[in-house]
Design a protein around this motif. Structure first.
Motif, mmCIF file in Angstrom:
data_model
loop_
_atom_site.group_PDB
_atom_site.id
_atom_site.type_symbol
_atom_site.label_atom_id
_atom_site.label_comp_id
_atom_site.label_asym_id
_atom_site.label_seq_id
_atom_site.Cartn_x
_atom_site.Cartn_y
_atom_site.Cartn_z
ATOM 1 N N SER A 179 0.542 5.772 0.667
ATOM 2 C CA SER A 179 -0.324 6.924 0.921
ATOM 3 C C SER A 179 0.513 8.184 1.006
ATOM 4 O O SER A 179 1.660 8.170 1.473
ATOM 5 C CB SER A 179 -1.123 6.732 2.210
ATOM 6 O OG SER A 179 -0.256 6.603 3.318
ATOM 7 N N ASP A 232 -3.086 11.123 -1.819
ATOM 8 C CA ASP A 232 -3.263 9.903 -2.603
ATOM 9 C C ASP A 232 -3.252 8.675 -1.712
ATOM 10 O O ASP A 232 -2.512 8.618 -0.724
ATOM 11 C CB ASP A 232 -2.135 9.759 -3.632
ATOM 12 C CG ASP A 232 -1.999 10.970 -4.524
ATOM 13 O OD1 ASP A 232 -2.761 11.069 -5.490
ATOM 14 O OD2 ASP A 232 -1.136 11.830 -4.236
ATOM 15 N N SER A 233 -4.065 7.706 -2.102
ATOM 16 C CA SER A 233 -4.083 6.416 -1.403
ATOM 17 C C SER A 233 -4.012 5.311 -2.455
ATOM 18 O O SER A 233 -4.794 5.306 -3.408
ATOM 19 C CB SER A 233 -5.344 6.275 -0.560
ATOM 20 O OG SER A 233 -5.381 5.008 0.076
ATOM 21 N N SER A 291 0.851 -1.185 0.000
ATOM 22 C CA SER A 291 0.000 0.000 0.000
ATOM 23 C C SER A 291 0.887 1.235 0.000
ATOM 24 O O SER A 291 2.090 1.164 0.250
ATOM 25 C CB SER A 291 -0.907 0.000 1.233
ATOM 26 O OG SER A 291 -0.128 0.017 2.420
ATOM 27 N N ALA A 348 -8.582 7.355 2.974
ATOM 28 C CA ALA A 348 -7.457 6.492 2.620
ATOM 29 C C ALA A 348 -7.810 5.007 2.663
ATOM 30 O O ALA A 348 -7.148 4.190 2.027
ATOM 31 C CB ALA A 348 -6.273 6.774 3.537
#
Length: 699
Positions: free
Chosen positions: A560, A564-565, A558, A593
C-alpha cells in the motif's frame, strides 16, 4: 396476283442475299467479339474473392467471447455447412437458372432493359447471382448502363475462373442481410441465434428475402413486410419445384422466434482482455490490425470464461459503481504463464482504459519479496535479525538522508526476524536490508523476476516507489510459485485461418532463472502474512483480515501507498494480482485499501473451489525446522509460538530457545554466568549493531 419481271426478281433476290450475308457477318463478328471478350476475360488474372471476414475470439474452454471486424459481421463458412434450406430458398428467389447460364442471362437483361425504357425508370433488374456477387465484390450499386457492362464482365471472369459451387458459396458469404450482418452465418446468428445449417425452410425463406431491401424487409424493421416477402420466396420455391403446395402453406403459417434486441447487439465477454489480446498480437507478434479485423481468423485465447465471470462478479459486488475508486485484476497459471482472467476496470463502457496493462502505479511493499530473495542469495536466512526502530538513513556519502516509517509509526524497538518482518511488512527491516545489499542489487533482482518498467536505484525502491504495471507485477511473482522459472505471459494459444490452417501458436516460454531452494523459502516466508500467530505488539500480519477465507496453502504479499492498494498471492496452480486506487492518483480514502485484499481472497476462494489442494514444492536441499519466530531459535514446547520454517540445508538454527522455560531453569542458567549462550549473553548479543551482525550471517 403480282407478277414480277425478271429484273425485279433479281433485284429482290440480291436484296435478300445482301441481308443474309449481312446477318452472317453480324453473327460472325458477334461471335468474334464474344470470343475476343471471353479470351480477354480469361486471360485477365483470376479475380480475388477476398472480403473482410469477422475474426472470432474464443476462450480456452471453447466459448465464443467476442469478435474483431471492420463494421461488417461476417463468418465465412463452406457451402456444405450452410444446409439445403438457405440454398434452395436463395436459388428460387434470385436465380433459378444459376447452374444453366454463364454468369449473365442476355434474355433477362434485354427484357429488363426494355421494361425500364418503356417505363422510363430503372426499377426492373435481372441480375444473376454471379452478377450480384461481382457487384458486391468489385462495384457500386448504382443503376447505370456502365455499371451493368462492368458487372457482366466481372461475372464472366468469375464464371471462367471459379466453379458454380465457389461462386454460390462466395455469394452467400458476402450478401448483406441488414444490421451489419454480411453472409448467411452472421444473419442466422443475428436473427435466430443459430447456425446456418440449422435453419428451417420458414426461417431460410425469410432470410432469403431480406437482401432485396434490408432496410425494408428486416423483421427488426418491419415484421409485416418481412413475412410478406417470406411468402413471396416460398411461392417461388413452390414454382421451382422445391416445395409442394402443402409444404409451402405449412411453412407460411409456421411461427418464428427472433433474437432479442440484446442478442442482436452481440455478446462480448472480457472486453479488457480482448483489447489486451489485440495489443499483444500487434505489438509482441507483429500482427497487422487489418488482418485481425478482417482476416476471418479464429483466435483461441488462454482466458477461462468461468474465472473471468468470477472476477467480474466479485468486483461488481465489492466496489460501488457510483464511486470513483477503480481496480484491475490479473489471474494466471504460474506454471505456464497463461492469463486466465483479466479485468481492467469496473465498467468498460464508462472507461475502456485498461488499468491491468496500461496503468503504471507504485507497487508499495509488493516489491519486498524481490528484496528478500536477493538477501537469501547473499546469505541471509529466515531467522536473520535486524533492529526495527525509528531510523534516519544517511547516503550518497553523507549528502542526503532518508527517513522511512512503519505503518502508524509503530516499531519493535528490538531485533526481529526476516520471517516476522515480512509477515507484518516492517519497513525499517526492509530498508536496512536494502542498504546492506546496495540499491543496484534490488534493481537487478527485480529485472530478473520480469520487472521491465524503469526503476530508480534509490532508498525508497524497496518500498515500491517506482511505477510498474499490474500484469507486469503479477507475472513477476510466478517464479515463487513454480520453483524458480521465469514465465512469459500468454494471452493466446493459437490462431487459425478460416480453412483451419494454424497461423500462429504461442510457445510456453520458461527459463530456470532462480534457485528452487530460495524460491521455496520465499514462498514459505510469504505464507506468514496469513498467519495471525506471527503478529506482534508492534504490528499485525497484513493478511489477517482474510486469513480465514482460504482453506489451502497460499502465499502472497500486500502493498500500500497513499494512493495505491495491492494484493498479490498464489497457490501452485493460480496466481492473482489485484490493484485498487484512483485514476488521478489521489490519496485513498478511509476503507479504500481493504478492497484489494477482499477482491483477491474472494476470487481465489471461488476460483479454486473443487480444485486439488496442492502443496508448494520443497526441494531436497531444503529442510524444515520449527522456530520461535520472535527470536529465530529452535522452538521448544515452552515457546508461545512454534512456526515450521524452511531453511537451506546446513543453515537452519541449532540453538534452542530457552527464554520461556520455568523459573527454576532460568535461575540455573543465571548461576552459570553470563555466557554467550545464556539469556543475558544472548541479550547482549542482540544489541550488537545491525551492520556487525550482517557480516556474521555471511557463510
Amino acid at each position: 396476283m403480282e407478277v414480277l419481271t425478271r429484273t425485279a426478281y433479281h433485284k429482290r433476290r440480291r436484296l435478300w442475299t445482301k441481308i443474309l450475308w449481312f446477318g452472317v457477318l453480324v453473327i460472325f463478328f458477334s461471335f468474334l467479339t464474344l470470343s475476343a471478350l471471353v479470351l480477354y476475360a480469361y486471360q485477365m488474372e483470376r479475380p480475388s474473392l477476398s472480403v473482410p471476414d469477422t475474426t472470432v475470439v474464443y476462450s480456452a474452454d471453447g466459448e465464443r467471447i467476442g469478435e474483431f471486424h471492420q463494421g461488417e459481421h461476417r463468418y465465412w463458412i463452406p457451402l456444405d455447412q450452410m444446409g439445403n434450406t438457405i440454398v434452395d430458398a436463395t436459388l428460387a428467389i434470385e436465380d433459378r437458372r444459376f447452374y444453366d447460364h454463364y454468369g449473365f442471362d442476355p434474355i433477362r437483361i434485354t427484357r429488363a432493359a426494355l421494361t425500364n425504357v418503356l417505363s422510363g425508370s430503372k426499377a426492373q433488374g435481372a441480375s444473376t447471382i454471379t452478377q450480384q456477387y461481382a457487384r458486391n465484390l468489385f462495384l457500386t450499386h448504382d443503376k447505370t448502363w456502365a455499371r451493368k457492362w462492368h458487372e457482366a464482365l466481372y461475372a464472366l471472369r468469375l464464371e471462367l475462373h471459379y466453379s458454380k459451387k465457389e461462386i454460390l458459396e462466395g455469394y452467400l458469404n458476402t450478401i448483406y442481410y441488414g444490421h451489419g450482418a454480411y453472409g448467411i452465418e452472421a444473419a442466422a446468428n443475428l436473427y435466430f441465434q443459430k447456425n446456418a445449417d440449422e435453419l428451417t425452410y420458414s426461417e431460410a425463406a425469410l432470410l432469403a428475402g431480406i437482401p432485396k431491401g434490408p432496410s425494408i424487409y428486416s423483421p427488426f424493421v418491419d415484421e409485416e413486410r418481412a413475412f410478406t416477402r417470406q411468402h413471396t420466396v416460398l411461392r417461388s420455391m413452390e414454382e421451382a419445384g422445391t416445395l409442394s403446395p402443402e409444404e409451402r402453406a405449412g411453412y407460411e403459417s409456421a411461427p418464428l422466434t427472433f433474437a432479442s434486441s440484446q442478442e442482436t447487439e452481440g455478446k462480448r465477454v472480457a472486453p479488457y482482455f480482448q483489447d489486451a489480446v489485440r495489443q499483444w498480437l500487434a505489438e509482441e507478434h507483429g500482427f497487422d490490425p487489418a488482418m485481425l479485423d478482417g482476416g476471418g481468423l479464429e483466435i483461441h485465447t488462454t482466458l477461462h470464461s468461468g474465472l473471468q465471470k468470477h472476477a467480474e462478479d466479485i468486483i461488481s459486488r465489492e466496489l460501488d459503481p457510483d464511486h470513483e475508486l477503480e481496480t484491475a485484476l490479473v489471474a494466471m497459471d504460474p506454471r505456464t504463464g497463461d492469463v486466465r482472467a483479466l479485468v481492467g476496470g469496473k465498467n468498460y463502457t464508462d472507461s475502456p482504459f485498461n488499468r491491468a496493462t496500461q496503468a503504471k502505479r507504485h507497487p508499495g511493499s509488493t516489491m519486498k519479496p524481490f528484496l528478500y530473495y536477493a538477501a537469501l542469495e547473499h546469505g541471509l536466512k529466515p531467522n536473520s535479525m535486524l533492529k526495527s526502530e525509528e531510523t534516519t538513513f544517511v547516503f550518497d556519502e553523507g549528502r542526503d538522508e532518508y527517513k522511512p516509517s512503519n505503518f502508524n509509526h509503530r516499531y519493535a524497538d528490538d531485533y526481529i526476524t526476516m520471517l516476522q518482518a515480512l509477515a507484518v511488512s516492517d519497513n525499517i527491516f526492509a530498508i536496512k536490508t536494502h542498504f546492506l545489499l546496495g540499491f543496484e542489487d534490488l534493481l537487478h533482482t527485480a529485472g530478473r523476476f520480469g520487472i521491465e518498467s524503469p526503476l530508480e536505484a534509490n532508498p525508497s525502491l524497496a518500498l515500491g516507489t517506482s511505477d510498474v504495471g499490474v500484469l507486469e507485477m503479477t507475472k513477476s511473482y510466478s517464479p515463487f510459485a513454480n520453483g524458480g522459472y521465469r514465465i512469459t505471459p500468454r494471452l493466446v494459444e493459437k490462431i487459425e485461418d478460416r480453412d483451419g490452417n494454424i497461423l500462429f501458436e504461442a510457445n510456453m516460454e520458461r527459463k530456470q532463472e532462480f534457485n528452487p531452494a530460495h524460491t521455496a523459502i520465499m514462498t514459505d516466508l510469504m505464507k506468514g502474512m496469513f498467519e495471525p500467530e506471527l503478529s506482534a505488539s508492534f504490528g499485525a500480519v497484513t493478511g489477517g483480515s482474510i486469513s480465514n477465507v482460504l482453506d489451502r496453502p497460499v502465499a502472497g504479499k500486500s502493498g500500500s501507498t497513499q494512493s495505491d492498494s495491492w494484493m498479490i498471492g498464489y497457490t501452485p496452480q493460480l496466481l492473482t494480482g489485484v490493484w485498487t486506487g484512483y485514476d488521478d492518483a489521489r490519496f485513498l480514502e478511509s476503507g479504500d485499501a481493504a478492497h484489494s485484499k477482499q477482491i483477491w481472497a474472494k476470487f481465489m476462494k471461488k476460483s479454486l473451489d473443487g480444485e486439488l489442494k496442492l502443496s508448494f514444492p520443497v526441494p531436497k536441499n531444503v529442510t524444515e525446522v520449527s522456530i520461535n519466530p520472535a527470536n529465530g531459535l529452535l522452538a521448544t514446547e515452552h515457546c508461545p509460538v512454534s512456526r515450521p520454517t524452511l531453511f537451506y540445508k546446513g543453515t537452519e538454527p541449532t540453538e534452542y530457545c530457552n527464554e520461556h522455560i520455568g523459573e527454576l531453569e532460568e535461575e540455573t542458567f543465571e548461576t552459570e554466568g553470563d555466557s554467550e549462550d545464556s539469556p543475558s549473553g544472548r541479550e547482549d548479543k542482540k544489541k550488537e549493531k545491525w551492520l556487525d551482525r550482517f557480516t556474521d550471517w555471511i557463510p
